[in-house]
Structures are given as C-alpha cells and as structure tokens.
Design an enzyme around this catalytic site. Structure first.
Site, PDB file in Angstrom:
ATOM      1  N   ARG A 136       0.906  -1.130   0.077  1.00 50.39           N
ATOM      2  CA  ARG A 136       0.046   0.021  -0.040  1.00 50.39           C
ATOM      3  C   ARG A 136       0.811   1.245   0.042  1.00 50.39           C
ATOM      4  NH1 ARG A 136      -4.766  -0.116   4.215  1.00 50.39           N
ATOM      5  NH2 ARG A 136      -2.788  -0.249   5.692  1.00 50.39           N
ATOM      6  N   VAL A 160     -10.080   1.792  -3.583  1.00 46.55           N
ATOM      7  CA  VAL A 160      -9.213   0.569  -3.283  1.00 46.55           C
ATOM      8  C   VAL A 160      -8.166   0.772  -2.211  1.00 46.55           C
ATOM      9  CG1 VAL A 160      -9.849   0.183  -5.705  1.00 46.55           C
ATOM     10  CG2 VAL A 160      -7.618   1.268  -5.054  1.00 46.55           C
ATOM     11  N   GLU A 161      -7.956  -0.597  -2.056  1.00 44.82           N
ATOM     12  CA  GLU A 161      -6.533  -0.884  -0.860  1.00 44.82           C
ATOM     13  C   GLU A 161      -6.728  -0.112   0.531  1.00 44.82           C
ATOM     14  OE1 GLU A 161      -2.592  -0.604  -2.243  1.00 44.82           O
ATOM     15  OE2 GLU A 161      -2.840  -2.063  -3.763  1.00 44.82           O
ATOM     16  N   GLY A 162      -8.174  -0.317   0.743  1.00 49.45           N
ATOM     17  CA  GLY A 162      -8.643   0.454   2.077  1.00 49.45           C
ATOM     18  C   GLY A 162      -9.311   1.827   1.631  1.00 49.45           C
TER      19      GLY A 162
END
Length: 830
Positions: free
Chosen positions: A383, A505-507
């Site tokens: 991330r 995305v990705e949290g």
C-alpha cells in the site's frame, strides 16, 4: 519567595523533560523544601505539609515493593477490567508490519538524524536502463485514449511486451527469473506508466503489489516458490488475488467465503483438502488471470486437521489463503466490472463446493488460519507503493500539462497564467505535487530499508490520493471547457474521471482515516501502550505481568509529563525552544522546530484522549480521524524536509517547500483544535489548548504572495519545473497531441523576446499587437515578415508557436456513434 517558587517551576519542567527516576525527584523535592525552609522562610508547618503532599507520594513511587502493592497492582486490575476486548483479526491487523518514522513522531521528540542520514533513493544502473528503455518502450505502445476507446484494455501487442520484458516479475528475485527491483524502482515504473496510461500502470502494479507473488515470497513453501515464481516472472501466469466479497468490503475480515476441510479426489487420488464456496468481486486482473489467490475462512467441523492428542475442539480455523488455477474445475471467472470508464481488467470470481488439495494453501499446512496476518503484513508494504505512485504519476501529467497551457493560453490579451485566480489553483497543484512526490519517495525508501510500515503506508495511501483529488480538481477548474471534452487532446479528463478509484481501493479512505491511521498508530507507534496491553493480557504468570506492567506504566507516566513540559515550553516560546537538528538548513530550521513542537503536543493529546475516552475511542471516529490527521501531517512535513535534503537543497524549489509545509502545519493545527473542540472533558480541553497554543493559532495557510510565487515558477521553464515533474513520460508529437502544449510552452521565452523587441513599433502604431487568436497570428506573422519587422528565424518561431498552441487549445469532436464502430472493427482486425 519568588525565586523559590520559580525554582519549583523551572526544576519541575527540567526534570520532566529529562525523565529522571523517582529517587531523583525525591532528592529534588527534599532539597526544594529544605531550601524553602532555610532561605524562603516557609516555616516548619509548611515544610511538614509539603512533605506530606510531595515526599510521601514520591517515596511510594520510588520504593518498588510499595509501588507494586499500593499503585501498580490496583491499576493493573483496573486496566484489565476496562481494556476493550480485541478479536484475533484486530490483533493481527495491529501487530502486522513494523513502525518507523511514525514511531519517532509519536515519541514527542523525533530523532531527525535518523531520517536525514538515510541515503537519497536512487536507481541502480540496471534499474535505470530498464526505466529508460523498456518502460519508455511500453509507454510508446499504449495511450490512455486508445486503451480506453479502442482496445478497452491494453492492446494484445502491449500485453505481450509486458509479459516478455518481465514487468509482471519486478519484485521476484533473480534466482526465480524475476527482476528483483527495489521498491523505489517499482514506484518509479508505476509512476511513469500512470503519467501516460492508467491501464498499463494498474496491469503492471497489481502483480507486483498485494498478490500471489508477494505472498509466496514471504510465506510460500519452497515447492510453491519453485513452481509459481518462475512462471509469474516470465508472464506465463497472470495472477490476481480475491479478497472482497459483496458482504465484506471494508470489513474484509468478515469474509463469508467458506472452505470446509474434507477428503476428496484430485488427479485420481483421494486426499485431504477443502471444499470451498466463494463469491468475490472487484478483483483486478480477475477476468484474464490464470492463477487465483483466494482468501476464505476455513472450517474443520470433523477436526480432520486437529493434531493427535489435541484438546482444541474449535472448528473455525480462521482466514486462509490458497492458490488455485483458474482452469480448475468449478472456478467461475465472471464478466468484467467497468470502474468509471477505466479499462484495466477487473471482475468477479466465484465457485461452489470446489475441492482443492491441502498443499494449495500458501505456506502449506503451517499457514492455515494465518491468512489475515499474511495479508495485513503484505498490504503494509504494498500500500506504500501502489496508489501513491499511480496518483503521483497522473498528477505530474496534470501539473505539466496545465502549467504549459496557462502560460500559452491568452484571454483578455494576456496569458491566463497571470491571473491571481489561476495562481490559487496552480499553487494548489504545484505545492501538493511536491509534497505527494516527497511522501512517495520516503515511503518507498522505508520499504527498501526492510520495513513493512503499516501506519506509514496507510498515511501515504490516504493523503496522497486525497491531495491528488484536490490537485486534479484544481486542474479541471483551470482548463474549463477543454477539460470536460473527452478525446485524445484531453490530458486530464481520464484522471478526473478515475480519481475515485484510487480513493476507494486498498482500504477506502474514510476507513483508512477514521480507523487505521490512529487506531493502529496509537497502539503500534506509541512507545508504551502495546507493552501495557501485552502485560495486562498475560493470563498465567501474575508476577511477570505485574513487573512488565509496572515498568511500562510508569515509563508511560514519565513520557506524558515529558511531553507536557515540551509542549508548554514550546508554546510559551512561540516554538523557538525545540531545537532543530544541527544538519538542518538555516532557511528551514523553524519548520523542524515546528514539527518537534507539534510532535510533543500530539503525543500529549493522544495520551489524554486515550485516558479520558478509553476503549471507546475506536468508536469516536471523528476524534480518532483528527488525531490521525495530526500524525499524518507531521509525516508529510518530514517527507518534504527529507526531499529538500535529498535533492541537494535547490533554492529555487523553496516556494514549493514553504507552501507544502505551511499547508500541512495548518491542517495539523486545525485537526488538533478540532479534537479539543469536541473533547468530552471541557476543563481538560481548555487546559490542553493553553498548553499547546497559549498565544493562539501559530500556523497559517500559504499567503496569496506565496501562491503567486509558486504559480510563476511552475510557468518557468527550467530545473525547478523539471524536478517537480521528474520521471513522468514525455510523449512525442507523433505519439500524442499532449506534446504540442509543451512544445508551445518551450517557445514562450523566444516569443516574448520577439514581442519585447517589437514593442516600440507596436506602440507607435506601425505594427499591430500580436493577436490573441493563434489562427490570426499566422496572418500577423506573414504581414510582419513582409514589412521586414521580423527575421526569417523569428518568423519560424512564431509560426511554430502558433501551430503548436492552436493544436493544444483545440478539443476533439466525433461522429454520432463516437467511433464505436471504427473501434470495434480495429479490435476485430487484431
């Protein structure tokens, strides 16, 4: 008497900052009381009362058996009673990854030398060669417009190039056939691709981020690594990873996908394995993947995996990760999602009662039930690279294109880049880009240093994407009509359209800000909270638990008082007392002191928030989010200061530095005050406000004058502008119409020089002014050449400027079907 009281205040503040032992405090108190009795005339009764109030409590703290019996043991029992219950998934998320500079910022006294002594990130010779050649070649094979409108994907030729040149194996070690590139190189590649074609960037980014390759490298068995990694590196396999379900999005740990341990048949043999049912969505590369990484919750109702003699009868073994070929019977690869007109491959995958062997679990039997921890640790690194790099890439395109456009585009007979309203937008773009790129570089440096910076990666993802959204919106405001008309001539519309993808995305950013940055940071980055929680959670050895808790708790108390002293002294001195590191440049020392000041104030506020609100702080998301904002902004400022050092302290970049730091400090300050304005204990809130900011708000937003300075250097050709957009792809005129704006921009100094030379003739009326319309300029040039007012070389410069500029201000138009038929025919022919 005055000096005696002053000695108390000065001495107490000094001892707090030095964090001396209780015995030193006891000695100091005795000396102070004795001095008051001997020199200040306080009298015997006052001396006795002070001794009762100060000496006896300090003596209890100093003598360990007394402290254990009267303080530590009762406090430990209270702590154990009020400590919020933590699920295993919460524990895994908190303990995943490592701490780095975020822990220094939480300390209240960051050790700047540790940061400034780190080498500047740079590419190896091999990496630079790949960056200058293969990455540039890939950029030459793709464009955002063609990928979106014609291929609705990368072209077949581009996909083949990606596979053959090793783009899918950048993080895989060379012994498996991969490139073994650094995190910084990975970031550079994604950034450059994103500055030209989002589909290319994401198609390369995902296999090198959170996915099968990373999980195999960290946790796979040797057999799994030897089989899959060479195939992934060579592009023979295209990986994807499936985590998100329709009913488990942000709450990914609640995935409903179930694998039941059973015996089944595979390849003609009966064996132990799982029968899995799953329904996943939003899976990038899912529609074209050949190997599926799958996260599911494993159940063992018949205890087939229980060790012999085990008394553990639990059936839920936890989240587990497995690798499944997509051509395996029962695997259903769904159709494509269409996220905001982005055309990277993304879609659902599902399966019902699909049997897979036990050894398809990543890491084998030993890693059953450890999937959530695996994912959190890999995400902690990935991330920090993926979304920050891609966001910085398209932001560089936005800044380069917009700054050229406003310098060349005339309205009201002057370049629109001279208007103050445009200055405000340009400064917002340039200042944010400088900061965003600094964060990207520092976060990649952390990963290359061997860290898995879970909190820093969350900070980077959230704040780079949020500032990217601000930047793109500002660019769209500047471009106006040109920005909203889609087509090959529009360099900004796709970024504007797809910006929410990076936010999501990705949290998702709301989750990341409200729950992760401070929620995880308060426990992981704080020097004592995790130790206290660990001691309180020990269920067996009470004596060890008491000793560990005592040590952590009283160190924590000392830590609070030290930060109280630092914060108060910094506030009373208007920030002049916290020392800047000796290596800091003179022109920025006040910013180093400001970070020191806010770091101490933040650590104090964090402890007070945890003390007053307790375990329910994780449900007070507005307060938790603001506390996370303070930590984040301090990291952003640190990144900017480090970048300025790494770049060699270029003086011409100082306007960007000042803008970025002033903006971040102001945001940190407002977040701090926002916590206090909503603090449940109003008396403590007033006290903390006075301690931190006794003379009011010290940090202001960048001034109008600074905005204008940033805007002007963005419109000036040279090293500063090139450093701001370094590493982006610069297309040729043959490849993209975007290039014509830059070509026109490069000619502006020559055009201005010609106009300045002709100014007397224009003022005398013998020559009309240069026309605002670039089409009309062609006629003006011909007339000026015929009258002998310009040379042949000047005529060519003006002709080129008019032609390049006219192309760059134009917008596209289409037939009634928007070329859908033509695009379909081209795809069919391929």
């Amino acid at each position: 008497m005055f000096y005696w009281i002053a000695a108390l205040l000065v001495g107490a503040m000094a001892l707090m900052q030095l964090r001396v032992s209780a015995w030193i405090w006891l000695l100091a108190i005795l000396l102070w009381i004795g001095g008051g009795f001997r020199f200040a005339g306080i009298g015997a009764l006052a001396a006795i009362l002070l001794s009762l109030l100060l000496v006896i409590p300090t003596l209890i703290v100093a003598v360990k058996p007394l402290r254990y019996a009267l303080l530590s043991r009762p406090i430990l029992k209270i702590f154990q009673r009020i400590l919020p219950r933590m699920s295993q998934t919460e524990r895994d998320a908190i303990e995943a990854g490592t701490t780095w500079w975020d822990a220094e910022l939480f300390s209240g006294k960051p050790a700047w030398d540790k940061l400034l002594q780190l080498p500047a990130p740079q590419l190896t010779i091999e990496e630079q060669d790949f960056f200058d050649n293969e990455v540039e070649q890939l950029c030459g094979l793709v464009s955002d417009w063609e990928s979106t409108e014609v291929w609705q994907d990368l072209s077949p030729h581009a996909w083949q190039f990606v596979k053959e040149k090793g783009f899918l194996g950048m993080i895989i070690p060379k012994r498996y056939g991969g490139k073994e590139f650094s995190a910084y190189m990975h970031s550079q590649v994604i950034m450059k691709l994103s500055s030209h074609c989002s589909a290319a960037a994401i198609s390369v980014m995902v296999p090198n981020s959170l996915g099968p390759a990373e999980l195999l490298l960290q946790y796979g068995t040797e057999v799994q690594k030897d089989y899959f990694l060479p195939r992934l590196a060579a592009g023979e396999e295209i990986p994807c990873f499936a985590l998100t379900s329709p009913y488990a999005g942000s709450d990914a740990a609640a995935i409903p996908d179930i694998g039941v341990v059973c015996t089944g048949s595979y390849d003609g043999q009966e064996m132990l394995g799982f029968r899995i049912t799953w329904d996943k969505r939003y899976i990038t590369l899912g529609p074209v993947a050949t190997v599926l990484g799958l996260a599911f919750r494993m159940h063992d109702p018949d205890h087939l995996l229980a060790a012999e003699g085990s008394t553990d009868r639990s059936t839920d073994l936890g989240i587990t990760c497995a690798l499944i070929p997509t051509n395996h019977p029962g695997v259903v690869t769904g159709r494509r999602h269409w996220p905001l007109n982005a055309v990277f491959q993304n879609g659902p995958t599902s399966g019902k009662d699909v049997f897979i062997p036990l050894d398809w679990v990543i890491g084998g039997r030993d890693m059953i039930g450890k999937g959530w921890r695996m994912l959190m640790e890999c995400l902690a690194a990935g991330r920090a690279i993926s979304l920050p790099s891609s966001t910085v890439g398209f932001s560089k395109l936005a800044v380069r294109g917009t700054s050229a456009y406003v310098a060349m585009r005339h309205q009201f007979k002057i370049p629109i880049g001279k208007f103050e309203g445009i200055h405000e937008m340009l400064a917002r773009m340039g200042g944010n880009l400088y900061l965003m790129d600094a964060v990207r570089r520092l976060s990649a440096l952390a990963v290359d240093a061997g860290e898995k910076p879970s909190v820093i990666s969350a900070i980077s993802k959230y704040h780079v994407t949020e500032r990217g959204r601000v930047l793109v919106n500002a660019g769209m405001d500047v471009l106006g009509g040109k920005g909203i008309c889609m087509g090959p001539n529009n360099f900004l519309a796709r970024s504007y359209q797809q910006m929410p993808i990076a936010i999501t995305v990705e949290g998702a950013n709301i989750l990341t800000r409200c729950l992760i940055i401070f929620g995880q940071g308060a426990i992981r980055c704080h020097p004592y909270v995790l130790k206290e929680m660990a001691a309180a959670g020990q269920g067996q050895d009470e004596d060890k638990a008491l000793a560990d808790f005592d040590q952590a708790f009283f160190a924590h108390v000392s830590f609070v008082f030290a930060n109280f002293s630092r914060t108060l002294l910094a506030g009373l001195s208007s920030g002049s007392l916290p020392a800047a590191p000796s290596a800091a440049p003179q022109e920025l020392r006040h910013f180093y002191r400001a970070v020191n000041r806010m770091s101490a104030a933040f650590a104090l506020l964090s402890d007070m928030s945890m003390f007053v609100i307790g375990g329910s702080l994780k449900f007070r998301e507005r307060i938790s989010g603001r506390l996370g904002d303070i930590l984040s902004q301090l990291y952003l400022v640190s990144s900017v200061l480090k970048r300025y050092e790494d770049d060699g302290r270029p003086q011409e970049d100082l306007p960007y530095v000042h803008w970025a730091i002033q903006d971040s400090l102001h945001q940190a300050q407002e977040a701090y005050l926002g916590v206090l304005e909503n603090f449940p204990n109003r008396v403590l809130a007033v006290l903390l406000r006075f301690v931190a900011f006794p003379f009011g708000r010290p940090y202001q937003l960048p001034s109008d004058a600074l905005d204008s300075t940033v805007a002007r250097i963005m419109q000036t050709d040279g090293g500063s502008r090139d450093r701001l957009t370094a590493g982006m792809h610069m297309p040729s005129a043959e490849q993209s119409p975007h290039a014509f704006g830059e070509l026109a921009f490069q000619l502006i100094p020559q055009v201005n020089a010609i106009e300045a030379r002709l100014k007397p003739a224009i003022q005398a009326g013998t020559l009309p002014p240069l026309p605002q319309s670039l089409i009309e300029m062609q006629y003006w040039v011909a007339a000026a050449a015929a009258s002998g007012d310009i040379t042949e070389a000047e005529q060519q410069v003006l002709h080129d400027f008019a032609r390049y500029g006219d192309i760059s201000v134009q917008v596209d138009d289409f037939p009634q079907d928007f070329n859908l038929l033509q695009s379909a025919q081209k795809r069919a022919q391929s």
